[in-house]
Design a protein around this motif. Structure first.
Motif, PDB file in Angstrom:
ATOM      1  N   GLU A  60       0.833  -1.202   0.000  1.00  0.00           N
ATOM      2  CA  GLU A  60       0.000   0.000   0.000  1.00  0.00           C
ATOM      3  C   GLU A  60       0.868   1.253   0.000  1.00  0.00           C
ATOM      4  OE1 GLU A  60      -2.831  -0.133   3.185  1.00  0.00           O
ATOM      5  OE2 GLU A  60      -4.149  -1.483   2.087  1.00  0.00           O
ATOM      6  N   ALA A  61       1.968   1.207   0.721  1.00  0.00           N
ATOM      7  CA  ALA A  61       2.885   2.355   0.723  1.00  0.00           C
ATOM      8  C   ALA A  61       3.480   2.557  -0.669  1.00  0.00           C
ATOM      9  CB  ALA A  61       3.993   2.147   1.752  1.00  0.00           C
ATOM     10  N   HIS A  62       3.747   1.468  -1.361  1.00  0.00           N
ATOM     11  CA  HIS A  62       4.323   1.569  -2.707  1.00  0.00           C
ATOM     12  C   HIS A  62       3.295   2.084  -3.717  1.00  0.00           C
ATOM     13  CE1 HIS A  62       7.172   0.660  -5.874  1.00  0.00           C
ATOM     14  NE2 HIS A  62       6.152   0.174  -6.564  1.00  0.00           N
ATOM     15  N   VAL A  63       2.092   1.549  -3.645  1.00  0.00           N
ATOM     16  CA  VAL A  63       1.041   1.924  -4.595  1.00  0.00           C
ATOM     17  C   VAL A  63       0.448   3.282  -4.231  1.00  0.00           C
ATOM     18  CG1 VAL A  63      -1.261   1.299  -5.446  1.00  0.00           C
ATOM     19  CG2 VAL A  63       0.464  -0.464  -5.131  1.00  0.00           C
ATOM     20  N   GLY A  64       0.341   3.550  -2.938  1.00  0.00           N
ATOM     21  CA  GLY A  64      -0.369   4.734  -2.476  1.00  0.00           C
ATOM     22  C   GLY A  64      -1.795   4.344  -2.146  1.00  0.00           C
ATOM     23  N   ARG A  65      -2.437   5.095  -1.316  1.00  0.00           N
ATOM     24  CA  ARG A  65      -3.791   4.737  -0.893  1.00  0.00           C
ATOM     25  C   ARG A  65      -4.874   5.346  -1.773  1.00  0.00           C
ATOM     26  NH1 ARG A  65      -4.715   3.216   4.838  1.00  0.00           N
ATOM     27  NH2 ARG A  65      -2.843   2.091   5.366  1.00  0.00           N
ATOM     28  N   ALA A  66      -4.494   6.099  -2.765  1.00  0.00           N
ATOM     29  CA  ALA A  66      -5.485   6.772  -3.612  1.00  0.00           C
ATOM     30  C   ALA A  66      -6.412   5.783  -4.306  1.00  0.00           C
ATOM     31  CB  ALA A  66      -4.786   7.643  -4.646  1.00  0.00           C
ATOM     32  N   TRP A  67      -5.934   4.585  -4.599  1.00  0.00           N
ATOM     33  CA  TRP A  67      -6.769   3.626  -5.312  1.00  0.00           C
ATOM     34  C   TRP A  67      -7.990   3.236  -4.503  1.00  0.00           C
ATOM     35  CZ3 TRP A  67      -7.836  -1.328  -3.633  1.00  0.00           C
ATOM     36  CH2 TRP A  67      -7.048  -1.824  -2.612  1.00  0.00           C
ATOM     37  N   LYS A  68      -7.899   3.259  -3.171  1.00  0.00           N
ATOM     38  CA  LYS A  68      -9.045   2.871  -2.352  1.00  0.00           C
ATOM     39  C   LYS A  68     -10.175   3.888  -2.462  1.00  0.00           C
ATOM     40  CE  LYS A  68      -6.908  -0.128   0.953  1.00  0.00           C
ATOM     41  NZ  LYS A  68      -6.751  -0.480   2.341  1.00  0.00           N
ATOM     42  N   LYS A 107     -11.147  -2.843 -12.032  1.00  0.00           N
ATOM     43  CA  LYS A 107      -9.699  -2.979 -12.182  1.00  0.00           C
ATOM     44  C   LYS A 107      -9.191  -2.072 -13.298  1.00  0.00           C
ATOM     45  CE  LYS A 107      -6.114  -6.385 -12.958  1.00  0.00           C
ATOM     46  NZ  LYS A 107      -5.785  -7.783 -13.169  1.00  0.00           N
ATOM     47  N   ALA A 108      -9.899  -2.025 -14.407  1.00  0.00           N
ATOM     48  CA  ALA A 108      -9.498  -1.159 -15.523  1.00  0.00           C
ATOM     49  C   ALA A 108      -9.512   0.309 -15.108  1.00  0.00           C
ATOM     50  CB  ALA A 108     -10.418  -1.382 -16.713  1.00  0.00           C
ATOM     51  N   MET A 109     -10.509   0.698 -14.320  1.00  0.00           N
ATOM     52  CA  MET A 109     -10.604   2.075 -13.854  1.00  0.00           C
ATOM     53  C   MET A 109      -9.426   2.413 -12.930  1.00  0.00           C
ATOM     54  SD  MET A 109     -13.610   3.833 -11.527  1.00  0.00           S
ATOM     55  CE  MET A 109     -13.285   2.708 -10.186  1.00  0.00           C
ATOM     56  N   VAL A 110      -9.101   1.489 -12.035  1.00  0.00           N
ATOM     57  CA  VAL A 110      -7.984   1.712 -11.108  1.00  0.00           C
ATOM     58  C   VAL A 110      -6.673   1.807 -11.874  1.00  0.00           C
ATOM     59  CG1 VAL A 110      -6.655   0.693  -9.214  1.00  0.00           C
ATOM     60  CG2 VAL A 110      -9.150   0.665  -9.137  1.00  0.00           C
ATOM     61  N   MET A 111      -6.470   0.917 -12.852  1.00  0.00           N
ATOM     62  CA  MET A 111      -5.239   0.940 -13.644  1.00  0.00           C
ATOM     63  C   MET A 111      -5.094   2.258 -14.396  1.00  0.00           C
ATOM     64  SD  MET A 111      -3.356  -1.734 -13.286  1.00  0.00           S
ATOM     65  CE  MET A 111      -3.734  -1.502 -11.576  1.00  0.00           C
ATOM     66  N   ALA A 112      -6.193   2.767 -14.930  1.00  0.00           N
ATOM     67  CA  ALA A 112      -6.134   4.040 -15.653  1.00  0.00           C
ATOM     68  C   ALA A 112      -5.744   5.176 -14.712  1.00  0.00           C
ATOM     69  CB  ALA A 112      -7.479   4.338 -16.301  1.00  0.00           C
ATOM     70  N   LYS A 113      -6.191   5.112 -13.484  1.00  0.00           N
ATOM     71  CA  LYS A 113      -5.901   6.167 -12.513  1.00  0.00           C
ATOM     72  C   LYS A 113      -4.470   6.048 -11.959  1.00  0.00           C
ATOM     73  CE  LYS A 113      -7.102   9.456  -9.590  1.00  0.00           C
ATOM     74  NZ  LYS A 113      -7.507  10.778  -9.973  1.00  0.00           N
ATOM     75  N   LEU A 114      -4.046   4.844 -11.660  1.00  0.00           N
ATOM     76  CA  LEU A 114      -2.728   4.638 -11.038  1.00  0.00           C
ATOM     77  C   LEU A 114      -1.582   4.753 -12.025  1.00  0.00           C
ATOM     78  CD1 LEU A 114      -3.268   1.634  -8.627  1.00  0.00           C
ATOM     79  CD2 LEU A 114      -3.011   4.035  -8.033  1.00  0.00           C
ATOM     80  N   VAL A 143       0.593   2.595 -15.332  1.00  0.00           N
ATOM     81  CA  VAL A 143       1.171   1.286 -15.614  1.00  0.00           C
ATOM     82  C   VAL A 143       2.285   0.928 -14.630  1.00  0.00           C
ATOM     83  CG1 VAL A 143       2.376  -0.062 -17.370  1.00  0.00           C
ATOM     84  CG2 VAL A 143       0.571   1.500 -18.030  1.00  0.00           C
ATOM     85  N   GLU A 144       3.065   1.931 -14.193  1.00  0.00           N
ATOM     86  CA  GLU A 144       4.221   1.627 -13.343  1.00  0.00           C
ATOM     87  C   GLU A 144       3.838   1.025 -11.997  1.00  0.00           C
ATOM     88  OE1 GLU A 144       2.873   5.709 -12.423  1.00  0.00           O
ATOM     89  OE2 GLU A 144       3.394   4.744 -14.302  1.00  0.00           O
ATOM     90  N   LYS A 145       2.613   1.228 -11.545  1.00  0.00           N
ATOM     91  CA  LYS A 145       2.189   0.673 -10.256  1.00  0.00           C
ATOM     92  C   LYS A 145       1.300  -0.554 -10.422  1.00  0.00           C
ATOM     93  CE  LYS A 145       2.768   4.881  -7.685  1.00  0.00           C
ATOM     94  NZ  LYS A 145       2.223   5.777  -6.702  1.00  0.00           N
ATOM     95  N   ARG A 146       1.105  -0.989 -11.653  1.00  0.00           N
ATOM     96  CA  ARG A 146       0.223  -2.123 -11.921  1.00  0.00           C
ATOM     97  C   ARG A 146       0.680  -3.394 -11.221  1.00  0.00           C
ATOM     98  NH1 ARG A 146       0.466  -6.364 -15.211  1.00  0.00           N
ATOM     99  NH2 ARG A 146       2.332  -5.583 -16.218  1.00  0.00           N
TER     100      ARG A 146
END
Length: 126
Positions: free
Chosen positions: A68-76, A97-104, A106-109
């Protein structure tokens, strides 16, 4: 070979938790194998970490915090409707999942997908 004693097992788990940030960084930032037929030690490391989460949920929780620290909590925040259930584990549907990937991005996928696997292994043993 004799089974390890309880003390040896505890020492191994403590060493694993101490090295977990380095193992995770290695796993997330390593290049893929050169060819599909090449052995992939990082895939093996990933599987070993997931197996450890199944048998030792404390390691899984620690790994979730690191991811979570690496990805960030914004996805939640993208999945607030799931939070309303009061459950810690957030089940993500393919459309979400597609929506989260678009927001985060590719580097955090890789980290985000591994976070989903670790949460499943830790919470449900799957």
């Amino acid at each position: 070979q004799p089974l390890p004693s309880l003390g040896e097992a505890q020492t191994t788990l403590i060493e694993l938790q101490t090295c977990l940030p380095q193992l995770l960084t290695t796993l997330l930032h390593s290049p893929p194998p050169l060819t599909p037929l090449s052995p992939n030690p990082f895939s093996i490391l990933r599987q070993l970490l997931l197996i450890t989460c199944l048998t030792h949920p404390n390691v899984g929780i620690h790994l979730c915090w690191l991811l979570e620290a690496h990805v960030g909590r914004a996805w939640k925040t993208l999945l607030d409707h799931r939070r309303a259930t009061g459950r810690r584990l957030i089940v993500v549907l393919p459309a979400e999942k597609a929506m989260v990937m678009a927001k985060l991005g590719v580097e955090k996928r890789v980290a985000w997908e591994f976070l989903q696997e670790v949460e499943q292994a830790t919470a449900y043993g799957v």
